[in-house]
Design an enzyme around this catalytic site. Structure first.
Site, PDB file in Angstrom:
ATOM      1  N   LYS A  22       0.846  -1.207   0.000  1.00 22.50           N
ATOM      2  CA  LYS A  22       0.000   0.000   0.000  1.00 22.50           C
ATOM      3  C   LYS A  22       0.875   1.249   0.000  1.00 22.50           C
ATOM      4  CE  LYS A  22      -1.744   1.622   4.083  1.00 22.50           C
ATOM      5  NZ  LYS A  22      -1.477   3.038   4.343  1.00 22.50           N
ATOM      6  N   ASN A  23       1.948   1.225   0.840  1.00 16.40           N
ATOM      7  CA  ASN A  23       2.717   2.448   1.056  1.00 16.40           C
ATOM      8  C   ASN A  23       3.770   2.711  -0.008  1.00 16.40           C
ATOM      9  OD1 ASN A  23       1.097   3.028   3.149  1.00 16.40           O
ATOM     10  ND2 ASN A  23       2.498   2.313   4.737  1.00 16.40           N
ATOM     11  N   CYS A 116      -4.420  10.987  10.751  1.00 18.46           N
ATOM     12  CA  CYS A 116      -5.107   9.732  11.078  1.00 18.46           C
ATOM     13  C   CYS A 116      -5.420   9.843  12.572  1.00 18.46           C
ATOM     14  CB  CYS A 116      -4.099   8.639  10.803  1.00 18.46           C
ATOM     15  SG  CYS A 116      -4.718   7.043  10.528  1.00 18.46           S
ATOM     16  N   ARG A 121       0.305  14.447  12.822  1.00 14.73           N
ATOM     17  CA  ARG A 121       0.901  14.153  11.502  1.00 14.73           C
ATOM     18  C   ARG A 121       0.971  15.386  10.601  1.00 14.73           C
ATOM     19  NH1 ARG A 121      -1.282   8.541   9.333  1.00 14.73           N
ATOM     20  NH2 ARG A 121       0.674   8.574   8.182  1.00 14.73           N
ATOM     21  N   ASP A 307       4.266   0.386  12.631  1.00  8.22           N
ATOM     22  CA  ASP A 307       3.046  -0.283  12.159  1.00  8.22           C
ATOM     23  C   ASP A 307       2.934  -1.694  12.708  1.00  8.22           C
ATOM     24  OD1 ASP A 307       3.009   1.121   8.782  1.00  8.22           O
ATOM     25  OD2 ASP A 307       2.794   1.993  10.762  1.00  8.22           O
ATOM     26  N   ARG A 421      -8.979  -0.421   4.466  1.00 13.71           N
ATOM     27  CA  ARG A 421      -8.074   0.606   3.924  1.00 13.71           C
ATOM     28  C   ARG A 421      -6.728  -0.011   3.577  1.00 13.71           C
ATOM     29  NH1 ARG A 421      -8.670   6.604   6.121  1.00 13.71           N
ATOM     30  NH2 ARG A 421      -6.973   6.740   4.629  1.00 13.71           N
TER      31      ARG A 421
HETATM   32  C1  EPZ Z   1       4.435   6.666   6.712  1.00 15.13           C
HETATM   33  O1  EPZ Z   1       3.703   7.657   7.405  1.00 15.13           O
HETATM   34  C2  EPZ Z   1       3.503   5.483   6.502  1.00 15.13           C
HETATM   35  N1  EPZ Z   1       2.382   5.916   5.669  1.00 15.13           N
HETATM   36  C3  EPZ Z   1       2.998   5.004   7.861  1.00 15.13           C
HETATM   37  O2  EPZ Z   1       2.137   3.894   7.659  1.00 15.13           O
HETATM   38  C4  EPZ Z   1       4.217   4.552   8.671  1.00 15.13           C
HETATM   39  O3  EPZ Z   1       3.779   4.166   9.958  1.00 15.13           O
HETATM   40  C5  EPZ Z   1       5.206   5.714   8.802  1.00 15.13           C
HETATM   41  O4  EPZ Z   1       5.550   6.227   7.500  1.00 15.13           O
HETATM   42  C6  EPZ Z   1       6.499   5.285   9.458  1.00 15.13           C
HETATM   43  O5  EPZ Z   1       7.168   4.364   8.631  1.00 15.13           O
HETATM   44  C7  EPZ Z   1       2.545   5.963   4.321  1.00 15.13           C
HETATM   45  O6  EPZ Z   1       3.598   5.676   3.776  1.00 15.13           O
HETATM   46  C8  EPZ Z   1       1.331   6.361   3.535  1.00 15.13           C
HETATM   47  P1  EPZ Z   1       6.549  10.038   8.879  1.00 15.13           P
HETATM   48  P2  EPZ Z   1       4.278   9.161   7.468  1.00 15.13           P
HETATM   49  O7  EPZ Z   1       6.468  11.206   7.961  1.00 15.13           O
HETATM   50  O8  EPZ Z   1       5.039   9.426   6.252  1.00 15.13           O
HETATM   51  C9  EPZ Z   1       5.888  13.306  12.290  1.00 15.13           C
HETATM   52  C10 EPZ Z   1       0.034   2.785   7.719  1.00 15.13           C
HETATM   53  O9  EPZ Z   1      -0.665   2.278   8.603  1.00 15.13           O
HETATM   54  N2  EPZ Z   1       6.086  14.285  11.203  1.00 15.13           N
HETATM   55  O10 EPZ Z   1       7.779   9.199   8.890  1.00 15.13           O
HETATM   56  O11 EPZ Z   1       3.153  10.050   7.833  1.00 15.13           O
HETATM   57  C11 EPZ Z   1       4.659  12.447  12.072  1.00 15.13           C
HETATM   58  O12 EPZ Z   1       3.511  13.076  12.605  1.00 15.13           O
HETATM   59  C12 EPZ Z   1       0.744   4.114   7.964  1.00 15.13           C
HETATM   60  O13 EPZ Z   1       0.219   2.292   6.589  1.00 15.13           O
HETATM   61  C13 EPZ Z   1       6.080  15.649  11.518  1.00 15.13           C
HETATM   62  O14 EPZ Z   1       5.918  16.026  12.657  1.00 15.13           O
HETATM   63  O15 EPZ Z   1       5.297   9.064   8.669  1.00 15.13           O
HETATM   64  C14 EPZ Z   1       5.001  11.168  12.802  1.00 15.13           C
HETATM   65  O16 EPZ Z   1       4.700  11.309  14.172  1.00 15.13           O
HETATM   66  C15 EPZ Z   1       0.508   4.603   9.378  1.00 15.13           C
HETATM   67  N3  EPZ Z   1       6.243  16.538  10.503  1.00 15.13           N
HETATM   68  C16 EPZ Z   1       6.505  11.056  12.624  1.00 15.13           C
HETATM   69  O17 EPZ Z   1       6.971  12.387  12.309  1.00 15.13           O
HETATM   70  C17 EPZ Z   1       6.427  16.148   9.197  1.00 15.13           C
HETATM   71  O18 EPZ Z   1       6.573  17.018   8.313  1.00 15.13           O
HETATM   72  C18 EPZ Z   1       6.884  10.118  11.476  1.00 15.13           C
HETATM   73  O19 EPZ Z   1       6.212  10.607  10.344  1.00 15.13           O
HETATM   74  C19 EPZ Z   1       6.439  14.761   8.902  1.00 15.13           C
HETATM   75  C20 EPZ Z   1       6.274  13.843   9.921  1.00 15.13           C
END
Ligand code: EPZ
Length: 444
Positions: A22-23, A116, A121, A307, A421
């Site tokens: 998915k990702n 989410c 996020r 995850d 999803r």
């Molecule tokens: C991706 O989310 C994945 N989603 C997530 O999978 C996965 O858990 C996560 O990466 C970690 O590997 C997709 O790829 C669609 P991050 P992402 O940017 O990109 C904070 C699932 O169930 N942050 O690495 O959103 C953020 O809030 C999903 O498939 C900021 O604060 O994760 C989080 O707490 C869930 N500012 C942390 O950093 C930003 O600009 C990691 O976020 C970006 C992120």
């Protein structure tokens, strides 16, 4: 709201094939905006988030077509650069169209991406990088939209203050057609990022990971169409492995990628989980002896993935002794605890002492709200019994499904759309492993 009815206590046995990731799929769709040529993406999982992301492309006027598990996308018909709020806010990954829209059309308007249930996020790390590449970005609270403009994005050296999986991908997508060279430092190294890079290179992009956390992109003037098959979904594989061992079963997983599961397999073995290599892409998962308690700290790749912690918690309810999980990537990722407690699990929250939380945690410390906890203690083994439970995020949903498979009696899970999803045809696939699981179209 749809409901799953599950008669638990049956060990799962048989074979199951992992679907496409998915990702990666969601970002590959955004990448198709970078060329007018036709792009074909294979091994696409037929899940709700895939349809949501195709709706985002369609809202821009892009033609998309889905046959069986392959998606065809042609962006020459693109006629607007604003993602409508009702479509964009449903899916955080909608924000990834920004780089390609800026690169090709110099402008983009997107709704603030829907957080989410696992935390705020924000996309501040994405925005900071795009600004360094020359994008003018304003946020309009009156309509909840980001307005972005760039006559021509130019390369830049960008160091992420903290890991961001989609932030890294957003900037790669912005840089592939930008003027000059972009260097991303402290870039994410999740395996999904490297699959996306392979896809972009097959379209003619010049992208290379030169060190574990450093990616160099040389802007080119044009990209061409491509045909690309997605890697398997490592979250699916972990879910199926844990379903096997938590129910006392024995499952053979096809389209397995053990190389993507390093941190999981290490602690899985500590818990007495056994993985048998059948061939390059087939793995057998079975429990050897009693389930042992473990202590997990989630981390960006190559650490134990956030995850995976929810289904792991379910597994640990059946372990002998006290286990802990310390979630360091998201600020609120324990929504499943209340539902597991309804089924008899004994789980407590706690907050491990951390010297400097702002630098230790991957989320922005300021995003935390009152009442959030970063760790849980799981007391096992606790027999689980049936219950009526609700779910509100994808991985929590999969966890509650596994719990119902482990529990005695018949459980009802409301809100199964959340599982849809990320998991294709989940009940049919588990039925093939012997699970007694049916779906009811309406509230019971
Ligand atoms: C991706 O989310 C994945 N989603 C997530 O999978 C996965 O858990 C996560 O990466 C970690 O590997 C997709 O790829 C669609 P991050 P992402 O940017 O990109 C904070 C699932 O169930 N942050 O690495 O959103 C953020 O809030 C999903 O498939 C900021 O604060 O994760 C989080 O707490 C869930 N500012 C942390 O950093 C930003 O600009 C990691 O976020 C970006 C992120």
């Amino acid at each position: 709201m749809q409901t799953l009815i599950i008669q638990g206590g049956i060990p799962l046995r048989g074979e199951i094939a992992v679907a496409g990731a998915k990702n990666v799929a969601l970002k590959a769709f955004a990448s198709a905006i970078l060329t007018d040529d036709r792009v074909e993406i294979l091994n696409v999982p037929l899940i709700a988030d895939v349809y949501y992301m195709l709706d985002v492309l369609k809202s821009l006027g892009i033609e998309t077509d889905i046959h069986d598990h392959s998606v065809q996308i042609q962006s020459f018909s693109l006629k607007n650069t604003t993602v409508p709020i009702d479509i964009g806010a449903r899916l955080r990954t909608s924000s990834l169209v920004v780089g390609p829209l800026l690169a090709r059309f110099g402008e983009a308007r997107i709704p603030n991406p829907g957080g989410c249930r696992i935390g705020a996020r924000p996309i501040d790390r994405h925005i900071h990088g795009l600004q360094k590449m020359g994008a003018k970005i304003t946020y309009h609270p009156e309509d909840g939209f980001f307005y972005l403009q760039a006559s021509k994005l130019h390369g830049a050296e960008i160091e992420f203050e903290k890991n961001t999986h989609t932030g890294t991908e957003a900037l790669i997508l912005a840089a592939v057609l930008a003027e000059g060279e972009t260097v991303l430092k402290n870039a994410a190294c999740e395996v999904e990022v490297d699959d996306l890079i392979r896809f972009l290179v097959s379209m003619g992009a010049q992208v290379k990971r030169i060190k574990e956390r450093e990616i160099v992109i040389r802007g080119v003037s044009k990209l061409h169409g491509a045909r690309f098959s997605l890697m398997p979904d490592r979250n699916e594989e972990v879910t199926f492995a844990l379903a096997a061992v938590a129910t006392g079963g024995d499952v053979i997983v096809r389209h397995s990628r053990r190389a993507h599961l390093g941190a999981f397999l290490k602690v899985f073995a500590q818990a007495g989980g056994s993985h048998e290599v059948i061939d390059d892409t087939t793995t057998r998962y079975v429990q050897k002896g009693p389930i042992q308690s473990t202590d997990i700290v989630t981390k960006p790749h190559p650490g134990f993935m956030t995850d995976w912690q929810a289904p792991w918690a379910l597994y640990m309810t059946q372990a002998v002794g006290i286990s802990t999980i310390h979630e360091t990537v998201f600020e609120s990722r324990f929504s499943y605890v209340s539902e597991l407690r309804k089924m008899g699990a004994h789980i407590d929250f706690f907050d491990p002492p951390v010297q400097d939380p702002e630098s230790y945690y991957n989320f922005n410390w300021s995003d935390r709200l009152e009442g959030y906890h970063q760790a849980i203690r799981i007391f096992g083994p606790t027999p689980l019994h049936d219950a009526v439970v609700e779910i509100d995020d994808l991985r929590a949903g999969a966890t509650v499904l596994l719990a119902a498979l482990v529990a005695s009696g018949t459980s009802y899970i409301h809100g199964v759309e959340q599982i849809d999803r990320g998991y294709e045809n989940i009940e049919e696939r588990f039925q093939k492993l012997g699970a007694r699981i049916t779906r009811k179209e309406k509230e019971l």
